[in-house]
Design a protein around this motif. Structure first.
Motif, PDB file in Angstrom:
ATOM      1  N   ILE A  59     -55.923  -4.629  -2.535  1.00  0.00           N
ATOM      2  CA  ILE A  59     -56.383  -3.319  -2.094  1.00  0.00           C
ATOM      3  C   ILE A  59     -55.580  -2.909  -0.872  1.00  0.00           C
ATOM      4  O   ILE A  59     -55.380  -3.713   0.040  1.00  0.00           O
ATOM      5  CB  ILE A  59     -57.905  -3.332  -1.800  1.00  0.00           C
ATOM      6  CG1 ILE A  59     -58.412  -1.921  -1.506  1.00  0.00           C
ATOM      7  CG2 ILE A  59     -58.255  -4.294  -0.672  1.00  0.00           C
ATOM      8  CD1 ILE A  59     -59.938  -1.830  -1.477  1.00  0.00           C
ATOM      9  N   GLN A  60     -55.075  -1.686  -0.886  1.00  0.00           N
ATOM     10  CA  GLN A  60     -54.276  -1.213   0.246  1.00  0.00           C
ATOM     11  C   GLN A  60     -55.182  -1.036   1.456  1.00  0.00           C
ATOM     12  O   GLN A  60     -56.213  -0.355   1.396  1.00  0.00           O
ATOM     13  CB  GLN A  60     -53.597   0.119  -0.098  1.00  0.00           C
ATOM     14  CG  GLN A  60     -52.415   0.465   0.793  1.00  0.00           C
ATOM     15  CD  GLN A  60     -52.824   1.000   2.165  1.00  0.00           C
ATOM     16  OE1 GLN A  60     -53.809   1.723   2.289  1.00  0.00           O
ATOM     17  NE2 GLN A  60     -52.062   0.634   3.205  1.00  0.00           N
ATOM     18  N   LEU A  61     -54.807  -1.681   2.567  1.00  0.00           N
ATOM     19  CA  LEU A  61     -55.654  -1.637   3.754  1.00  0.00           C
ATOM     20  C   LEU A  61     -54.816  -1.856   5.012  1.00  0.00           C
ATOM     21  O   LEU A  61     -54.260  -2.929   5.215  1.00  0.00           O
ATOM     22  CB  LEU A  61     -56.756  -2.698   3.665  1.00  0.00           C
ATOM     23  CG  LEU A  61     -57.709  -2.790   4.860  1.00  0.00           C
ATOM     24  CD1 LEU A  61     -58.458  -1.483   5.073  1.00  0.00           C
ATOM     25  CD2 LEU A  61     -58.696  -3.945   4.667  1.00  0.00           C
ATOM     26  N   ASP A  62     -54.775  -0.831   5.835  1.00  0.00           N
ATOM     27  CA  ASP A  62     -54.161  -0.920   7.160  1.00  0.00           C
ATOM     28  C   ASP A  62     -55.274  -0.636   8.157  1.00  0.00           C
ATOM     29  O   ASP A  62     -55.759   0.507   8.244  1.00  0.00           O
ATOM     30  CB  ASP A  62     -53.038   0.105   7.293  1.00  0.00           C
ATOM     31  CG  ASP A  62     -52.348   0.067   8.649  1.00  0.00           C
ATOM     32  OD1 ASP A  62     -52.903  -0.549   9.587  1.00  0.00           O
ATOM     33  OD2 ASP A  62     -51.265   0.662   8.782  1.00  0.00           O
ATOM     34  N   VAL A  63     -55.712  -1.645   8.896  1.00  0.00           N
ATOM     35  CA  VAL A  63     -56.887  -1.487   9.755  1.00  0.00           C
ATOM     36  C   VAL A  63     -56.636  -0.542  10.921  1.00  0.00           C
ATOM     37  O   VAL A  63     -57.588  -0.134  11.600  1.00  0.00           O
ATOM     38  CB  VAL A  63     -57.382  -2.849  10.280  1.00  0.00           C
ATOM     39  CG1 VAL A  63     -57.813  -3.746   9.126  1.00  0.00           C
ATOM     40  CG2 VAL A  63     -56.338  -3.531  11.156  1.00  0.00           C
TER      41      VAL A  63
END
Length: 242
Positions: A59-63
């Motif tokens: 899952i694409q995730l950049d915090v």
């Protein structure tokens, strides 16, 4: 897949402790979302585990990107409808400067990932966590964030006097305590975990512990039952001083 299968999201999970944690939880039957800034890297990481029967999903995730975080929450909501466990694993160590020399730009970058990132992600995932019965949050911290230990010259890492990284983990520890207090009556179990000095990209693989050892600590606190602790700071040896 069954309705009873628990779902976990791990940030920064395409390598190191995060990926090994994903492997161990998937082996226990969890549905695991492998959070990664680059979706292709996440998919490649999953394939490297060679677990064709496991429910592992990149899952694409950049915090540090609120839009990315919101999109991840919407995707999990659409696909599963709830989240049992959130593991705030993403972290950086980009500045080796002592307190008298640390640059504020490096401090801000470090806090963006190590402090504001977990806060942003946790807040976005709370509605999904509230839909589940488990309601577990694990924050990856470090013994370097222990204010108490840094006060003892015989502390094994007393000389690791890094302002940006150490302070960011101390701040994450405080957020853990405050959030745990707030959500205690809702049945949450929120803890900070010290995986130990682990050989990862973060320290150019100079750590003395393996990712398998580190991930085992994370998994222990990610799989708590209702009698498990809340608002603590733990390592594989038990509770740690704040």
């Amino acid at each position: 897949m069954t309705s009873a299968q628990r779902t976990v999201l791990i940030s920064g999970a395409n390598k190191g402790i995060g990926l090994e944690t994903a492997r161990q939880l998937a082996a226990e039957g969890y549905r695991v979302y492998v959070g990664t800034r680059d979706l292709a890297n996440g998919q490649a990481a999953i394939e490297s585990l060679h677990l064709p029967d496991a429910d592992l999903r990149a899952i694409q995730l950049d915090v540090t990107d609120a839009a990315s975080v919101a999109a991840a929450a919407a995707q999990i909501d659409a696909e599963v409808g709830q989240l049992d466990v959130l593991i705030n694993n993403a972290g950086i160590a980009i500045d080796l400067a002592p307190p008298s020399q640390v640059g504020l730009d490096k401090m801000r970058q470090t806090y963006d990932v190590n402090v504001y990132g977990p806060i942003t992600l946790t807040q976005a995932m709370l509605p999904l966590l509230r839909k589940a019965q488990t309601r577990v949050v694990v924050n990856l911290s470090s013994e370097l964030g222990s204010t108490t230990l840094h006060g003892y010259p015989d502390f094994a890492y007393y000389g690791v006097n890094l302002a940006a990284y150490n302070m960011s983990k101390a701040a994450l520890n405080m957020y853990t305590v405050l959030l745990a207090k707030e959500l205690r009556d809702e049945g949450f179990h929120i803890n900070a975990i010290n995986p130990g000095y682990t050989a990862t990209d973060l320290n150019n693989h100079q750590g003395t512990r393996s990712v398998q050892q580190a991930a085992a600590v994370v998994v222990k606190y990610a799989t708590l039952d209702k009698s498990g602790p809340n608002g603590g700071f733990y390592t594989d040896g038990g509770a740690m001083p704040w």
